[in-house]
Enzyme design. Structure first.
Site, PDB file in Angstrom:
ATOM      1  N   GLU A  27      -2.123  17.390  -2.291  1.00 23.75           N
ATOM      2  CA  GLU A  27      -1.551  16.397  -1.377  1.00 23.75           C
ATOM      3  C   GLU A  27      -1.865  16.768   0.082  1.00 23.75           C
ATOM      4  OE1 GLU A  27      -0.637  13.549  -1.556  1.00 23.75           O
ATOM      5  OE2 GLU A  27       0.643  13.134   0.155  1.00 23.75           O
ATOM      6  N   CYS A  54      -5.295  -6.854   2.176  1.00 21.03           N
ATOM      7  CA  CYS A  54      -5.142  -8.006   3.052  1.00 21.03           C
ATOM      8  C   CYS A  54      -3.668  -8.368   3.159  1.00 21.03           C
ATOM      9  CB  CYS A  54      -5.902  -9.233   2.563  1.00 21.03           C
ATOM     10  SG  CYS A  54      -7.653  -8.949   2.340  1.00 21.03           S
ATOM     11  N   LYS A  81      -3.945  14.306   2.554  1.00 18.88           N
ATOM     12  CA  LYS A  81      -3.433  13.858   3.860  1.00 18.88           C
ATOM     13  C   LYS A  81      -4.454  14.149   4.950  1.00 18.88           C
ATOM     14  CE  LYS A  81      -0.912  11.656   3.040  1.00 18.88           C
ATOM     15  NZ  LYS A  81      -0.376  11.373   1.769  1.00 18.88           N
ATOM     16  N   ASN A 120      -5.235 -13.200  -0.477  1.00 13.55           N
ATOM     17  CA  ASN A 120      -5.327 -11.776  -0.779  1.00 13.55           C
ATOM     18  C   ASN A 120      -5.593 -11.657  -2.273  1.00 13.55           C
ATOM     19  OD1 ASN A 120      -4.846  -8.997  -1.096  1.00 13.55           O
ATOM     20  ND2 ASN A 120      -2.635  -9.323  -1.293  1.00 13.55           N
ATOM     21  N   GLY A 121      -6.672 -10.988  -2.646  1.00 13.26           N
ATOM     22  CA  GLY A 121      -6.988 -10.869  -4.076  1.00 13.26           C
ATOM     23  C   GLY A 121      -8.472 -11.091  -4.272  1.00 13.26           C
ATOM     24  N   GLU A 178      -7.729  11.928   4.597  1.00 13.52           N
ATOM     25  CA  GLU A 178      -7.652  10.473   4.768  1.00 13.52           C
ATOM     26  C   GLU A 178      -7.369  10.049   6.204  1.00 13.52           C
ATOM     27  OE1 GLU A 178      -4.531   8.394   2.647  1.00 13.52           O
ATOM     28  OE2 GLU A 178      -3.176  10.081   2.858  1.00 13.52           O
ATOM     29  N   TRP A 224      -8.886  -6.789   4.611  1.00 13.54           N
ATOM     30  CA  TRP A 224      -9.531  -5.561   4.139  1.00 13.54           C
ATOM     31  C   TRP A 224     -10.662  -6.045   3.247  1.00 13.54           C
ATOM     32  CZ3 TRP A 224     -10.485  -2.961  -0.500  1.00 13.54           C
ATOM     33  CH2 TRP A 224     -10.759  -1.598  -0.390  1.00 13.54           C
ATOM     34  N   ARG A 249      -2.069  -3.280   5.708  1.00 17.45           N
ATOM     35  CA  ARG A 249      -2.724  -3.735   4.471  1.00 17.45           C
ATOM     36  C   ARG A 249      -4.224  -3.952   4.659  1.00 17.45           C
ATOM     37  NH1 ARG A 249       0.945  -5.601   0.749  1.00 17.45           N
ATOM     38  NH2 ARG A 249      -0.714  -6.752  -0.282  1.00 17.45           N
ATOM     39  N   LYS A 288      -2.748   0.082   2.742  1.00 13.07           N
ATOM     40  CA  LYS A 288      -1.491   0.613   2.209  1.00 13.07           C
ATOM     41  C   LYS A 288      -1.322   0.254   0.736  1.00 13.07           C
ATOM     42  CE  LYS A 288       2.498   2.597   2.758  1.00 13.07           C
ATOM     43  NZ  LYS A 288       2.374   4.055   2.825  1.00 13.07           N
ATOM     44  N   HIS A 293     -14.357  29.859  -9.363  1.00 17.79           N
ATOM     45  CA  HIS A 293     -15.359  29.261 -10.256  1.00 17.79           C
ATOM     46  C   HIS A 293     -16.225  28.232  -9.532  1.00 17.79           C
ATOM     47  CE1 HIS A 293     -13.667  31.304 -13.701  1.00 17.79           C
ATOM     48  NE2 HIS A 293     -12.462  30.910 -13.311  1.00 17.79           N
TER      49      HIS A 293
HETATM   50  C1  F6R Z   1      -2.303   8.311   0.351  1.00 15.80           C
HETATM   51  C2  F6R Z   1      -1.842   7.028  -0.146  1.00 15.80           C
HETATM   52  C3  F6R Z   1      -2.502   6.455  -1.334  1.00 15.80           C
HETATM   53  C4  F6R Z   1      -1.450   5.869  -2.291  1.00 15.80           C
HETATM   54  C5  F6R Z   1      -2.115   5.168  -3.475  1.00 15.80           C
HETATM   55  C6  F6R Z   1      -1.096   4.652  -4.462  1.00 15.80           C
HETATM   56  O1  F6R Z   1      -1.579   8.699   1.476  1.00 15.80           O
HETATM   57  O2  F6R Z   1      -0.931   6.441   0.398  1.00 15.80           O
HETATM   58  O3  F6R Z   1      -3.273   7.409  -1.993  1.00 15.80           O
HETATM   59  O4  F6R Z   1      -0.616   6.909  -2.725  1.00 15.80           O
HETATM   60  O5  F6R Z   1      -2.895   4.108  -3.002  1.00 15.80           O
HETATM   61  O6  F6R Z   1      -0.224   3.746  -3.880  1.00 15.80           O
HETATM   62  P1  F6R Z   1       1.142   3.352  -4.556  1.00 15.80           P
HETATM   63  O7  F6R Z   1       2.035   4.527  -4.523  1.00 15.80           O
HETATM   64  O8  F6R Z   1       1.657   2.209  -3.718  1.00 15.80           O
HETATM   65  O9  F6R Z   1       0.829   2.932  -5.961  1.00 15.80           O
END
Ligand code: F6R
Length: 607
Positions: free
Chosen positions: A479, A2, A483, A101-102, A486, A75, A28, A602, A502
């Site tokens: 990674e 949020c 990407k 937010n929380g 997601e 969110w 967010r 985010k 395996h």
């Molecule tokens: C994927 C992504 C998330 C963050 C994860 C940790 O693209 O952005 O998987 O990497 O939520 O976030 P931080 O780095 O802010 O702790």
């Protein structure tokens, strides 16, 4: 999750500022949006399910008159995305409005108490108890300010929260516990937000509110107090060097693409981090008993790469533990001789923060690598390195991953020096290669973006992918898979290539796409064996390989070349870039907005 914004101004048309700031916070969360603004001495609430544009785009901001207002982009945690559950929430009379937010953990108990007192709560959210509790305490005779403080004392859980009240429309009050709140100090205008980028076009003078603090904000002054005992806290204004353009799209269709293209710049700035910060950080690691890296998501992939580099370059044994697993795996064995290295671009991820706090309670040293100065993680850390990516708005991490890996690379070279595992000339040579990575990424983007687009167009409708690598490239493969899944909602798994036989290999049938991360390192011949295994089952082979690697190119249906040489240990830096581009163009081709993947936010500030 949020996003919260609050604006109080001497100017009487703040609605535009509230709405545009809110749009900058949509990363967010974006399932519902809303504002509460002053209108002719009353509080007007507009909110609904949907994005900021969808919910608030129809407001003619030139016809509004208020000089104070708050906004929220949601969110969902408690209650489905709906008009009734959207913030801001109000008390029974509509005279107190709150954005939060929380998570208020004891909201059921508080709600029961309030309903017994005759309050009518209409949503399924935890947040709604806050305005009603303030109303209740205000009715009992407390000023709104005092009631706000007392209400928060009774709330368990986490909050970044802002309130406006009809009886005191000259000020707004905000507070935080475990969810971020940053205050912006402008000219005749003051802001509070979950993140600096919300108000960055208006001011770069900020105060990072700390856990347990609240602030009373007026257009020309800020008063900060401790919630617990009302002690006044001296102000700590910092100047942020990010500029507003850094938080705009600069002509790119999406933030994610802009941020991929910005990686050389982010990398150059990060590689300039002073050795005065790297050296003591590395020394703490070297002097420690055990070293545990911890992080979530993409940052976890950077940590795995860090583990590999520490082991290979500096012969320092360490572990990497996903932060949400830390309490169950890492914690029992931790003592005051150990250090935990937390990696988090936002510095606000609840799981990573929790891991650091628990480790700190056990006396461990806490070292952190984050992209956000003043973020929560910096305050629990003994040593901090701030990566220099600038604000990252796209929900999928790209440039912040690259700079995390770069920082861990600098640390491994410093560790190699401290531990004598490489001689001076070897360190200098590796450093030169590292300093060349920005140029190498420029060249990858310039020469390979068109190929990434072509490959995305060829494979975008495939329902499932495997990404395979060996050694350090396993994390690059993970990674790449993260990407893709997601942002394009395509199933993808990142796996150690040697492990694929395996289990995962049973997925493979003719035309099943398998992406190989194939730098010319010591794992090369073994990886070729894995390519052959997949080819034998008629998989479609997509490789990311060294320049003019005829062997791999012959075995592949499609390939992307990485120009130039790079030591194996630093290969994730250029090799991840085509995977980011491939994921981006696949998402676009499938018709999705890569900046705002569904169900993601985010900054994940819930555990
Ligand atoms: C994927 C992504 C998330 C963050 C994860 C940790 O693209 O952005 O998987 O990497 O939520 O976030 P931080 O780095 O802010 O702790």
């Amino acid at each position: 999750m949020c996003g919260i914004i609050g604006v109080v101004s001497k100017n009487n048309q703040i609605t535009e500022t509230v709405i545009s700031s809110l749009k900058r916070l949509e990363y967010r969360g974006y399932d519902s949006s809303g504002i509460a603004i002053e209108e002719n001495g009353n509080i007007l609430v507009v909110k609904d399910k949907g994005s900021v544009d969808h919910v608030l785009g129809g407001i003619d901001t030139t016809k509004t008159s208020g000089h104070i207002g708050i906004g929220h982009t949601r969110w969902a945690t408690h209650g489905i995305p709906s008009k009734i559950n959207a913030h801001p929430h109000t008390d029974c009379t509509g005279r107190i409005a709150v954005a939060h937010n929380g998570i208020i953990e004891n909201f059921l108990e508080l709600r029961k108490h309030l309903e017994e007192k005759g309050h009518r709560l209409v949503s399924q959210t935890d947040t709604e108890v806050i305005p009603h509790l303030i109303e209740e305490l205000n009715n009992e005779g407390m000023t709104v300010e005092h009631a706000f403080k007392e209400a928060l004392r009774r709330c368990k859980g986490s909050y970044g929260v802002v309130m406006i009240a009809q009886d005191s429309l000259h000020e707004m009050i905000c507070a935080r516990r475990e969810s971020p709140i940053v205050i912006g100090v402008g000219k005749n205008e003051t802001y509070c937000a979950s993140d600096i980028t919300a108000f960055l076009p208006y001011t770069n003078k900020v105060i990072f509110l700390r856990d347990g603090e609240m602030a009373i904000l007026r257009p020309d002054n800020v008063l900060i107090e401790r919630i617990e005992d009302s002690t006044v806290v001296p102000q700590r204004i910092s100047t942020i060097t990010w500029n507003p353009q850094m938080a705009q799209k600069s002509g790119f269709p999406h933030f994610m693409l802009k941020e991929i293209h910005e990686q050389p710049y982010a990398l150059r700035n990060t590689l300039r981090i002073s050795n005065n910060l790297i050296e003591p950080f590395a020394r703490r690691i070297n002097d420690a008993g055990k070293v545990i890296l911890t992080a979530a998501g993409t940052s976890n992939h950077a940590s795995i790469i860090g583990k590999y580099m520490f082991t290979h370059i500096a012969q320092l044994y360490c572990q990497s533990v996903i932060s949400s697993e830390f309490a169950d795996i890492g914690l029992n064995t931790i003592s005051d001789k150990d250090v935990v290295v937390a990696v988090s671009q936002s510095g606000e991820t609840a799981d990573t923060l929790d891991a650091t706090k628990r480790a700190k309670e056990k006396g461990a040293g806490i070292l952190s690598i984050t992209n956000v100065v003043g973020s929560s993680i910096t305050r629990v850390s003994d040593n901090v390195i701030c990566t220099q990516a600038g604000p990252e708005i796209g929900v999928a991490a790209t440039k912040t991953f690259i700079v995390q890996v770069a920082t861990l690379s600098l640390l491994s070279l410093e560790l190699a020096k401290l531990r004598g595992t490489l001689d001076y000339s070897e360190i200098q040579s590796m450093k030169r290669s590292l300093l060349d990575t920005p140029r190498q990424i420029e060249s990858v983007v310039k020469t390979q973006e068109a190929t990434a687009i072509r490959i995305a167009e060829k494979y975008y409708s495939k329902p499932s992918f495997l990404f395979l690598g060996r050694g350090i490239s396993t994390a690059t493969a993970m990674e790449g898979a993260l990407k893709l899944k997601e942002i394009s909602y395509t199933h993808a798994e990142g796996y150690p290539a040697g492990e694929s036989k395996h289990g995962p290999i049973s997925l493979v049938e003719p035309g099943f796409p398998v992406v190989f991360i194939a730098p010319p390192d010591e794992t090369y011949e073994r990886l070729i064996g894995n390519i052959m295994e997949m080819k034998a089952r008629e998989a479609s082979i997509i490789s990311v390989c060294g320049q003019a690697d005829e062997k791999i190119e012959k075995l592949s249906d499609d390939f992307i070349e990485i120009p130039g040489n790079i030591p194996a240990e630093f290969s994730p830096i250029p090799y991840v870039v085509p995977l980011q581009l491939f994921a981006y163009y696949t998402a676009v081709k499938r018709g999705y907005d890569p900046d705002k993947p569904r169900n993601l936010a985010k900054s994940v500030t819930v555990k």
